[in-house]
Design a protein around this motif. Structure first.
Motif, PDB file in Angstrom:
ATOM      1  N   MET B   1       0.835  -1.196   0.000  1.00 51.40           N
ATOM      2  CA  MET B   1       0.000   0.000   0.000  1.00 51.40           C
ATOM      3  C   MET B   1       0.874   1.251   0.000  1.00 51.40           C
ATOM      4  O   MET B   1       1.872   1.319   0.704  1.00 51.40           O
ATOM      5  N   LYS B   2       0.462   2.215  -0.821  1.00 57.09           N
ATOM      6  CA  LYS B   2       1.216   3.474  -0.887  1.00 57.09           C
ATOM      7  C   LYS B   2       0.464   4.542  -0.085  1.00 57.09           C
ATOM      8  O   LYS B   2      -0.684   4.862  -0.389  1.00 57.09           O
ATOM      9  N   ILE B   3       1.145   5.075   0.926  1.00 53.49           N
ATOM     10  CA  ILE B   3       0.492   6.085   1.778  1.00 53.49           C
ATOM     11  C   ILE B   3       1.199   7.422   1.607  1.00 53.49           C
ATOM     12  O   ILE B   3       2.432   7.491   1.581  1.00 53.49           O
ATOM     13  N   LEU B   4       0.397   8.472   1.527  1.00 49.35           N
ATOM     14  CA  LEU B   4       0.927   9.833   1.503  1.00 49.35           C
ATOM     15  C   LEU B   4       0.411  10.549   2.749  1.00 49.35           C
ATOM     16  O   LEU B   4      -0.791  10.523   3.031  1.00 49.35           O
ATOM     17  N   VAL B   5       1.326  11.142   3.512  1.00 48.43           N
ATOM     18  CA  VAL B   5       0.886  11.936   4.668  1.00 48.43           C
ATOM     19  C   VAL B   5       1.279  13.390   4.415  1.00 48.43           C
ATOM     20  O   VAL B   5       2.443  13.686   4.133  1.00 48.43           O
ATOM     21  N   CYS B   6       0.299  14.287   4.517  1.00 49.71           N
ATOM     22  CA  CYS B   6       0.571  15.712   4.296  1.00 49.71           C
ATOM     23  C   CYS B   6       0.736  16.377   5.654  1.00 49.71           C
ATOM     24  O   CYS B   6      -0.110  16.212   6.535  1.00 49.71           O
ATOM     25  N   ILE B   7       1.843  17.091   5.817  1.00 50.59           N
ATOM     26  CA  ILE B   7       2.069  17.751   7.107  1.00 50.59           C
ATOM     27  C   ILE B   7       2.140  19.272   6.939  1.00 50.59           C
ATOM     28  O   ILE B   7       2.589  19.778   5.919  1.00 50.59           O
ATOM     29  N   THR B   8       1.680  19.964   7.976  1.00 53.53           N
ATOM     30  CA  THR B   8       1.810  21.419   8.004  1.00 53.53           C
ATOM     31  C   THR B   8       2.974  21.768   8.924  1.00 53.53           C
ATOM     32  O   THR B   8       3.421  20.944   9.727  1.00 53.53           O
ATOM     33  N   ASN B   9       3.444  23.001   8.801  1.00 53.02           N
ATOM     34  CA  ASN B   9       4.541  23.508   9.622  1.00 53.02           C
ATOM     35  C   ASN B   9       3.967  24.742  10.317  1.00 53.02           C
ATOM     36  O   ASN B   9       3.729  25.752   9.672  1.00 53.02           O
ATOM     37  N   VAL B  10       3.687  24.615  11.606  1.00 58.37           N
ATOM     38  CA  VAL B  10       2.901  25.651  12.287  1.00 58.37           C
ATOM     39  C   VAL B  10       3.554  26.074  13.597  1.00 58.37           C
ATOM     40  O   VAL B  10       4.315  25.303  14.192  1.00 58.37           O
ATOM     41  N   PRO B  11       3.238  27.272  14.099  1.00 60.68           N
ATOM     42  CA  PRO B  11       3.773  27.680  15.389  1.00 60.68           C
ATOM     43  C   PRO B  11       3.310  26.712  16.483  1.00 60.68           C
ATOM     44  O   PRO B  11       2.154  26.272  16.472  1.00 60.68           O
ATOM     45  N   ASP B  12       4.212  26.393  17.357  1.00 61.54           N
ATOM     46  CA  ASP B  12       3.944  25.543  18.511  1.00 61.54           C
ATOM     47  C   ASP B  12       2.712  26.075  19.254  1.00 61.54           C
ATOM     48  O   ASP B  12       2.468  27.279  19.254  1.00 61.54           O
ATOM     49  N   THR B  13       1.953  25.159  19.870  1.00 61.34           N
ATOM     50  CA  THR B  13       0.652  25.544  20.437  1.00 61.34           C
ATOM     51  C   THR B  13       0.754  26.618  21.525  1.00 61.34           C
ATOM     52  O   THR B  13      -0.229  27.282  21.815  1.00 61.34           O
ATOM     53  N   THR B  14       1.924  26.771  22.150  1.00 63.77           N
ATOM     54  CA  THR B  14       2.028  27.771  23.225  1.00 63.77           C
ATOM     55  C   THR B  14       2.428  29.158  22.693  1.00 63.77           C
ATOM     56  O   THR B  14       2.530  30.105  23.465  1.00 63.77           O
ATOM     57  N   SER B  15       2.652  29.276  21.382  1.00 61.78           N
ATOM     58  CA  SER B  15       3.155  30.535  20.828  1.00 61.78           C
ATOM     59  C   SER B  15       2.192  31.694  21.017  1.00 61.78           C
ATOM     60  O   SER B  15       0.983  31.542  20.857  1.00 61.78           O
ATOM     61  N   LYS B  16       2.774  32.848  21.312  1.00 60.65           N
ATOM     62  CA  LYS B  16       1.997  34.080  21.286  1.00 60.65           C
ATOM     63  C   LYS B  16       2.064  34.562  19.837  1.00 60.65           C
ATOM     64  O   LYS B  16       3.125  34.591  19.232  1.00 60.65           O
ATOM     65  N   ILE B  17       0.911  34.892  19.268  1.00 63.94           N
ATOM     66  CA  ILE B  17       0.861  35.246  17.846  1.00 63.94           C
ATOM     67  C   ILE B  17       0.883  36.767  17.689  1.00 63.94           C
ATOM     68  O   ILE B  17       0.009  37.471  18.192  1.00 63.94           O
ATOM     69  N   THR B  18       1.915  37.273  17.010  1.00 60.01           N
ATOM     70  CA  THR B  18       1.990  38.708  16.714  1.00 60.01           C
ATOM     71  C   THR B  18       2.336  38.878  15.232  1.00 60.01           C
ATOM     72  O   THR B  18       2.698  37.906  14.561  1.00 60.01           O
ATOM     73  N   PHE B  19       2.219  40.117  14.758  1.00 62.05           N
ATOM     74  CA  PHE B  19       2.437  40.369  13.330  1.00 62.05           C
ATOM     75  C   PHE B  19       3.448  41.488  13.122  1.00 62.05           C
ATOM     76  O   PHE B  19       3.667  42.306  14.007  1.00 62.05           O
TER      77      PHE B  19
END
Ligand SMILES: Cc1cc2nc3c(=O)[nH]c(=O)nc-3n(C[C@H](O)[C@H](O)[C@H](O)COP(=O)(O)OP(=O)(O)OC[C@H]3O[C@@H](n4cnc5c(N)ncnc54)[C@H](O)[C@@H]3O)c2cc1C
Lengths: 324, 245
Positions: B1-19
């Motif tokens: 069986m051929k499996i493809l897993v798609c992953i995201t690259n995201v800020p760690d859950t504890t991150s404070k989000i600023t811009f």
């Protein structure tokens, strides 16, 4: 040009979040000079569907084929596309839910439509078409321009205030909608559906009473359930509580659980880790009960009580009963 | 069986989000990036299925080169090889087109990903990919068993779950408790260095949505404290002051 609005039914009744979606879609229709047309899939009587008129819908297309009894995002998306084509709708609005997202996605790929999920406010439609959405699990917002001809908006709870003043006065016309169903959408077989009966659903709930590890064990949940009962509230929990099987997984709230947006969220013995807060920051009012005055949850709360949940919960239940 | 897993690259859950840049870009300064927590569940189950059935496991990431440590981590956890589509994924539609394009070339039996990314929380990429490939998509999947071509899935629905059977190929959005997250061991980390990581350029896609600006929520006012001895006052305040009850 019409705005097509998908509504979800629960046991034949329009869900409250879907009434919000109707109100939202009708406002967008008014802004863009079109009609608000609703699509409902599943069993419901016309009297119930006519209620979409209270919030601005002119017409409800109702598809109730027996084959559509189970939630089926692929078939439902097919219907949505057919309804959009029949009504010549260029804007499609759905409520944010597992089903809403899945239908929106399949429909967007069929229609080559831009899709924005988690919309929190009415769009700006002068010039370009801009919508604001929640991102980073409520830790921020993004304003996004939709450039495609057909636009799909998946709307979060509380994106619009429901104006109940016209309830019972305007009826929408209900039309039977007979779509063409494709066999390929029905290849999977639903073997079993386990639904907790009689529970207020978390995503719909106006009030949620939620418990964390401070509740000490599943056998101690009764005082929390008593308060929830008195308030007509849904119950939720933190992740360790569902990981430990004290409460079912579908009650788990937070970044990796369900995101909720009630009017009132009462957190009992929950520390308020950032991952839990991420799932509750859509709540209008947060009450925190925790014996540790340093618990981070107090920083996110509107009202706080420092004390033992087991002493405080019965007092609150009594006080609620006294005012009812 | 051929499996493809798609992953995201995201800020760690504890991150404070600023811009930064007048609120037009995420401020990545001091933010730790991780594999999306839901994608980690998908990856963990894929590693188990690969062990069980043989076959191959490819990880796919649509994103820029700074995600390579996360891609290597996925290789260390048990993927055989990796593909990175070299583009900043600003829109679900764009991302889905890239994934569908790669998937079409290799015809995978199973495409797994998280139920949603924790940065944009859209939860629509699996559905878009499923439709683009003309195959079934289900989410959020809490349990996944495969026997030959037959798949049994337990999926969370509102206040409960649904069990269904379907046939491969499928696209699934995963969540706990589908498998326990896997931590790479020393041997995995060593071999990951030599596993192939192919970088490909994106296919062009019509612009559907374009982010304009970002904002942070308004700061919360102070919490009103009620003494435990007067707990019942809370209910009165919720009624008269907050006007909720
Ligand atoms: C990637 C990732 C994703 C995550 N996702 C989520 C998520 O979606 N949802 C989530 O909830 N968590 C999530 N977590 C876990 C999160 O970090 C916390 O571990 C969790 O929220 C803590 O749960 P808790 O507050 O119930 O338990 P604890 O942190 O153990 O806190 C218990 C609290 O109860 C109080 N207490 C104890 N006894 C009493 C008493 N008698 N009366 C009053 N108060 C009392 C204590 O003071 C303490 O503050 C995630 C973690 C990671 C790493």
């Amino acid at each position: 040009m019409s705005v097509l609005i998908y509504i979800e039914l629960d046991n034949g009744s329009i869900k409250k979040t879907s009434l919000e979606t109707v109100a939202y879609g009708a406002k967008v229709a008014a802004q863009t000079g079109g009609k608000a047309i609703v699509l409902a899939i599943g069993k419901a009587d016309s009297g119930e569907l006519e209620k979409a008129g209270d919030f601005g819908a002119e017409k409800v297309l109702h598809a109730s084929d027996e084959k559509l009894a189970h939630e089926n995002s692929m078939a439902y998306a097919d219907l949505l596309v057919q309804a959009a084509e029949t009504t010549q709708s260029k804007i499609i609005v759905l409520p944010k839910s597992g089903l809403g997202d899945a239908m929106a996605a399949r429909a967007a790929a069929k229609l080559k439509a831009g899709i924005v999920s988690g919309v929190t406010a009415l769009p700006e439609t002068q010039g370009s078409f801009n919508v604001t959405r929640s991102i980073f699990t409520g830790k921020a917002f993004a304003t996004v321009e939709i450039k495609s001809d057909i636009k799909i908006l998946v709307v979060k709870k509380n994106a619009i205030e429901l104006d109940e003043s016209s309830v019972g006065t305007v009826k929408a016309t209900v039309e039977i909608f007979t779509p063409s169903l494709r066999d390929t959408d029905f290849e999977a077989t639903v073997v079993e559906v386990e639904k907790a009966s009689g529970e207020v659903s978390l995503t719909e709930a106006d009030i949620i009473v939620s418990g964390g590890r401070g509740m000490k064990g599943p056998e101690n949940w009764q005082p929390l359930l008593d308060l929830a009962n008195a308030l007509g509230a849904a119950t939720g929990c933190s992740k360790p509580v569902s990981d430990l099987d004290w409460r079912p997984h579908h009650e788990h709230i937070g970044q990796t659980g369900i995101k909720v947006a009630p009017n009132l969220y009462i957190a009992c013995g929950i520390s308020g880790a950032i991952q839990h807060l991420a799932g509750v920051n859509g709540s209008k009012c947060i009450v925190v009960i925790n014996k540790d005055p340093e618990a981070p949850f107090f920083k996110a709360a509107d009202y706080g009580i420092v004390g033992d949940v087991f002493e405080i919960l019965p007092k609150l239940t009594e006080a609620v009963k006294a005012i009812k | 069986m051929k499996i493809l897993v798609c992953i995201t690259n995201v800020p760690d859950t504890t991150s404070k989000i600023t811009f930064t840049d007048s609120d037009t870009r995420l401020n990545k300064n001091g933010v730790q990036f991780i594999i999306g927590p839901y994608d980690d569940y998908a990856l963990a189950r894929a590693v188990e299925l690969k062990e069980q059935t043989g076959g191959s496991l490819t990880v796919l990431h649509v994103g820029e080169a700074d995600a390579e440590p996360q891609i290597r981590k996925a290789l260390a956890i048990g993927a055989d090889d990796a593909v990175r589509v070299n583009a900043e994924p600003l829109d679900s539609y764009f991302t889905a087109v890239q994934i569908a394009h790669i998937a079409k070339q290799e015809s995978y039996d199973l495409i797994l990903m998280g139920r949603e990314s924790i940065d944009y929380n859209s939860g629509v990429v699996h559905g878009l990919v499923g439709e683009m490939l003309g195959i079934g998509s289900y989410s959020p999947v809490m349990k996944l068993d495969i026997s030959g071509n037959k798949v049994t899935i337990a999926r969370e629905i509102e206040s409960g779950k649904e069990i269904l059977t379907a046939s491969l190929p499928l696209v699934l959005g995963c969540q706990e408790p589908i498998a326990d997250w896997k931590i790479p061991n020393m041997r995995g980390i060593m071999t990951a260095r030599t596993k192939p990581l192919k970088v490909v350029e994106p296919v062009s896609v019509d612009e559907m949505t374009v982010p304009q600006s970002y904002a942070q929520p308004a700061p919360k006012g102070a919490c009103k404290m009620i003494p435990a001895s007067e707990a019942s006052t809370l209910i009165r305040l919720l009624q008269t002051e907050a006007k909720i009850l």
